[in-house]
Design a protein around this motif. Structure first.
Motif, PDB file in Angstrom:
ATOM      1  N   GLU A  70     -14.046  -9.631  44.612  1.00 27.13           N
ATOM      2  CA  GLU A  70     -15.034  -8.602  44.725  1.00 27.13           C
ATOM      3  C   GLU A  70     -15.876  -8.909  45.994  1.00 27.13           C
ATOM      4  O   GLU A  70     -16.059  -8.137  46.749  1.00 27.13           O
ATOM      5  N   LYS A  71     -16.050 -10.245  46.150  1.00 22.40           N
ATOM      6  CA  LYS A  71     -16.851 -10.525  47.526  1.00 22.40           C
ATOM      7  C   LYS A  71     -16.000 -10.165  48.526  1.00 22.40           C
ATOM      8  O   LYS A  71     -16.658  -9.668  49.776  1.00 22.40           O
ATOM      9  N   SER A  72     -14.847 -10.626  48.897  1.00 19.94           N
ATOM     10  CA  SER A  72     -14.023 -10.262  49.911  1.00 19.94           C
ATOM     11  C   SER A  72     -13.932  -8.648  50.027  1.00 19.94           C
ATOM     12  O   SER A  72     -14.081  -8.390  51.277  1.00 19.94           O
ATOM     13  N   GLU A  75     -17.008  -7.504  51.564  1.00 14.25           N
ATOM     14  CA  GLU A  75     -17.154  -7.835  53.234  1.00 14.25           C
ATOM     15  C   GLU A  75     -16.366  -7.104  54.035  1.00 14.25           C
ATOM     16  O   GLU A  75     -16.801  -6.842  55.136  1.00 14.25           O
TER      17      GLU A  75
END
Length: 86
Positions: A70-72, A75
């Motif tokens: 989810e973070k990737s 970003e």
């Protein structure tokens, strides 16, 4: 590579003979002959790959593992990403 092909003359001659047979069978549309033609096509493909592919695959530094979390995604944006993205 040419030397390897020359050493396997029998394979080349056999491949050419089978190719000629397959081309002649193209004129017939009987189901039994079409199945046989398809099988010969697969055999010819295997022989061609054995003659042209290197003995050992070169996989050094060519495998990339992409772990999407989810973070990737937050970003970098929606998947699929451009190959230019690092």
């Amino acid at each position: 590579m040419i030397q390897a092909l020359l050493k396997k003359k029998w394979t080349i001659v056999t491949g050419l003979a089978i190719t000629g047979l397959v081309m002649l069978m193209q004129l017939s549309r009987q189901p039994e002959i079409e199945k046989f033609r398809d099988r010969l096509d697969h055999i010819l493909y295997d022989v061609r790959m054995q003659l042209t592919l290197p003995d050992e695959p070169d996989i050094s530094e060519k495998i990339v593992v992409v772990d999407l979390d989810e973070k990737s995604l937050m970003e970098q944006g929606q998947w699929p990403w451009s190959r230019k993205k690092k």
